[in-house]
Design an enzyme around this catalytic site. Structure first.
Site, PDB file in Angstrom:
ATOM      1  N   ARG A 211       2.047  -3.955  43.190  1.00  0.00           N
ATOM      2  CA  ARG A 211       1.724  -4.743  42.001  1.00  0.00           C
ATOM      3  C   ARG A 211       1.131  -6.099  42.409  1.00  0.00           C
ATOM      4  NH1 ARG A 211       6.992  -4.591  38.444  1.00  0.00           N
ATOM      5  NH2 ARG A 211       5.720  -5.856  37.043  1.00  0.00           N
TER       6      ARG A 211
ATOM      7  N   ALA B 286      20.428  -0.631  51.006  1.00  0.00           N
ATOM      8  CA  ALA B 286      19.082  -1.083  51.392  1.00  0.00           C
ATOM      9  C   ALA B 286      18.770  -0.819  52.863  1.00  0.00           C
ATOM     10  CB  ALA B 286      18.917  -2.569  51.098  1.00  0.00           C
TER      11      ALA B 286
ATOM     12  N   HIS C 295       1.206  -2.384  36.074  1.00  0.00           N
ATOM     13  CA  HIS C 295       2.205  -1.316  36.122  1.00  0.00           C
ATOM     14  C   HIS C 295       1.690  -0.222  37.034  1.00  0.00           C
ATOM     15  CE1 HIS C 295       4.498  -3.333  33.093  1.00  0.00           C
ATOM     16  NE2 HIS C 295       3.350  -3.596  32.512  1.00  0.00           N
TER      17      HIS C 295
ATOM     18  N   HIS D  59      10.689   5.690  51.464  1.00  0.00           N
ATOM     19  CA  HIS D  59      10.398   4.284  51.777  1.00  0.00           C
ATOM     20  C   HIS D  59       9.991   4.280  53.248  1.00  0.00           C
ATOM     21  CE1 HIS D  59      10.608   0.021  52.358  1.00  0.00           C
ATOM     22  NE2 HIS D  59      11.627   0.115  53.179  1.00  0.00           N
TER      23      HIS D  59
ATOM     24  N   PRO E  31      17.031   4.055  57.695  1.00  0.00           N
ATOM     25  CA  PRO E  31      16.131   4.673  56.718  1.00  0.00           C
ATOM     26  C   PRO E  31      16.854   4.865  55.386  1.00  0.00           C
ATOM     27  CG  PRO E  31      16.842   6.290  58.357  1.00  0.00           C
ATOM     28  CD  PRO E  31      17.487   5.009  58.737  1.00  0.00           C
TER      29      PRO E  31
ATOM     30  N   ASP F 187       8.131  -1.577  47.792  1.00  0.00           N
ATOM     31  CA  ASP F 187       6.759  -1.076  47.972  1.00  0.00           C
ATOM     32  C   ASP F 187       5.997  -1.168  46.645  1.00  0.00           C
ATOM     33  OD1 ASP F 187       7.509   0.726  50.699  1.00  0.00           O
ATOM     34  OD2 ASP F 187       9.055   0.479  49.194  1.00  0.00           O
TER      35      ASP F 187
ATOM     36  N   ARG G  22      13.221   6.645  65.823  1.00  0.00           N
ATOM     37  CA  ARG G  22      13.760   6.487  64.467  1.00  0.00           C
ATOM     38  C   ARG G  22      15.001   7.341  64.284  1.00  0.00           C
ATOM     39  NH1 ARG G  22       9.115   7.278  60.161  1.00  0.00           N
ATOM     40  NH2 ARG G  22      10.863   7.268  58.768  1.00  0.00           N
TER      41      ARG G  22
ATOM     42  N   ASP H 108      30.974  -8.817  56.913  1.00  0.00           N
ATOM     43  CA  ASP H 108      30.089  -8.481  58.034  1.00  0.00           C
ATOM     44  C   ASP H 108      30.933  -8.365  59.298  1.00  0.00           C
ATOM     45  OD1 ASP H 108      26.741  -8.980  58.544  1.00  0.00           O
ATOM     46  OD2 ASP H 108      28.056  -8.875  60.293  1.00  0.00           O
TER      47      ASP H 108
ATOM     48  N   ASP I 146      16.444   6.127  52.311  1.00  0.00           N
ATOM     49  CA  ASP I 146      16.637   7.349  51.509  1.00  0.00           C
ATOM     50  C   ASP I 146      17.745   8.218  52.105  1.00  0.00           C
ATOM     51  OD1 ASP I 146      14.255   7.057  49.601  1.00  0.00           O
ATOM     52  OD2 ASP I 146      13.295   6.872  51.553  1.00  0.00           O
TER      53      ASP I 146
ATOM     54  N   ARG J  59       5.119  -4.672  46.078  1.00  0.00           N
ATOM     55  CA  ARG J  59       3.984  -5.047  46.939  1.00  0.00           C
ATOM     56  C   ARG J  59       2.683  -4.524  46.356  1.00  0.00           C
ATOM     57  NH1 ARG J  59       7.295  -3.557  52.444  1.00  0.00           N
ATOM     58  NH2 ARG J  59       7.991  -5.660  52.909  1.00  0.00           N
TER      59      ARG J  59
ATOM     60  N   THR K 288      11.557  -8.569  57.469  1.00  0.00           N
ATOM     61  CA  THR K 288      11.192  -8.844  56.078  1.00  0.00           C
ATOM     62  C   THR K 288      12.492  -8.939  55.304  1.00  0.00           C
ATOM     63  OG1 THR K 288      11.166  -6.672  55.015  1.00  0.00           O
ATOM     64  CG2 THR K 288       9.293  -7.187  56.435  1.00  0.00           C
TER      65      THR K 288
ATOM     66  N   GLY L 153      23.595  -2.932  59.313  1.00  0.00           N
ATOM     67  CA  GLY L 153      23.091  -1.870  60.171  1.00  0.00           C
ATOM     68  C   GLY L 153      22.441  -2.412  61.408  1.00  0.00           C
TER      69      GLY L 153
END
Ligand SMILES: NC(=O)c1ccc[n+]([C@@H]2O[C@H](COP(=O)([O-])OP(=O)(O)OC[C@H]3O[C@@H](n4cnc5c(N)ncnc54)[C@H](O)[C@@H]3O)[C@@H](O)[C@H]2O)c1
Length: 327
Positions: A155, A120, A170, A177, A123, A150, A90, A36, A125, A153, A232, A81
């Site tokens: 499920r 992770a 399922h 995301h 953004p 997601d 954004r 880091d 993707d 969440r 989160t 990040g």
């Protein structure tokens, strides 16, 4: 030399340190190196985690390290990040994190790393796409966490609603995301029975319209948590550990991750949340579901939105041939 599994973690903030903690608690990977910009935080985390080894299910070598340690890593997980600051758009955040990623990925690759990237940072993707481009690795060895959280969440919400164990539900969230993601109700089932049939089975208990509310809870979950505690991190950290385990143990497990899609679902040259099979080689297959018309339209819309959003950074960092243009 005996072969060991090494994970290099870049970014030991809320998500990264939760990931490290979950990795240790679940006994996944033999070695964990933590990197880091904030060296004190990373070094402190490594010391703290080592003091838990006496209580862990398996031994592990954990240390605070540098990019050179990525050379022997099987997986590099990036959770580093900047966060969105008040007044920042954004797109501002995207530009800032792309520039951070350029440095990180170049440094990882300069070590001689030849494994799998798991991304992770948001953004997610777009940053997964940029990681693929910056690294020059084959597409199947660059994976984004996508809609893994997601889906978990969804499920959970369905489990609460139907009172059935989350693991027997399922259902997938696909797409970006983010706000344009979509629930794939046409393939959602509870212990094998479709959610639509289950709702019909118990008309006094369930109502089709409740599904809209359930999805809203999923889509807006991050906002609700951030409002309360600022970030989160536990859920995503456990999702990342699950993904790490599937890779290291060559599981052929299915997750909704951000995978490279070029033709499937009518979408081209994009990383986006899709169900995919993951093993020691990375992503071995994007599963192509028969989405219904509405779902397919929503997926395409989500893909177009991602394409539009990433355009400025792709133009800034790529040449016309699609290769990185800046060193
Ligand atoms: N994909 C998901 O489902 C999901 C879920 C939650 C959070 N996130 C994302 O994960 C990312 C991290 O979130 P967080 O809450 O842990 O943030 P955080 O601010 O707590 O941690 C970020 C860490 O990155 C480090 N960092 C920044 N620039 C760096 C660089 N150039 N090199 C090395 N390290 C650097 C910082 O020092 C910090 O420790 C965010 O982008 C967040 O949006 C994703």
């Amino acid at each position: 030399m005996e072969r060991v599994n090494r994970v290099a973690l870049v970014g030991t903030g809320a998500v990264g340190s939760s990931y490290a903690f979950a990795l240790l608690n679940q006994g996944v990977a033999d070695e964990l190196v933590m990197i880091d910009l904030n060296k004190d935080k990373s070094e402190g985390d490594a010391m703290d985690l080592n003091h838990g080894l006496a209580f862990a299910p398996a031994n592990k070598k954990i240390w605070f390290g540098d990019y050179e340690d990525c050379r022997l890593a099987d997986i590099v997980v990036i959770t580093a990040g900047a966060n969105q600051k008040p007044g920042e758009t954004r797109l501002d955040l995207l530009e800032k994190n792309t520039s951070i990623f350029k440095n990180i990925v170049d440094s990882v690759m300069a070590s001689g790393f030849d494994g799998i990237f798991v991304v992770a940072t948001n953004p997610v993707d777009i940053l997964t796409y940029m990681t693929w481009k910056f690294s020059g690795l084959p597409v199947h060895r660059v994976i984004g966490s996508g809609t893994i959280l997601d889906t978990a969440r969804l499920r959970f919400q369905l489990s609460e609603y139907f009172q059935v164990d989350t693991r027997n539900i399922h259902a997938y969230i696909m797409g970006e995301h983010g706000d344009s993601e979509l629930p794939v109700w046409s393939h959602a089932n509870v212990g094998g029975r479709s959610v639509f049939d289950r709702i019909q089975d118990y008309p006094d208990k369930y109502d089709l319209q409740d599904l809209d509310h359930i999805f809203e809870q999923v889509r807006d979950a991050a906002y609700h948590i951030i409002e309360r505690k600022g970030a989160t991190h536990y859920g995503i950290a456990m999702g990342l550990v699950r993904l790490t385990k599937a890779i290291l143990h060559n599981e052929n497990a299915v997750f909704t991750i951000s995978g490279y899609v070029d033709g499937a679902y009518g979408v081209e040259d994009l990383y986006i949340g899709v169900p995919a099979i993951v093993n020691r080689h990375g992503i071995t297959e994007i599963i192509q579901l028969n989405l219904n018309e509405e779902e397919q339209a929503k997926f395409k819309k989500s893909a177009s939105l991602l394409k539009e959003t990433m355009k400025p950074v792709v133009e800034k960092y790529m040449n016309k041939e699609g290769h990185p243009s800046q060193k």
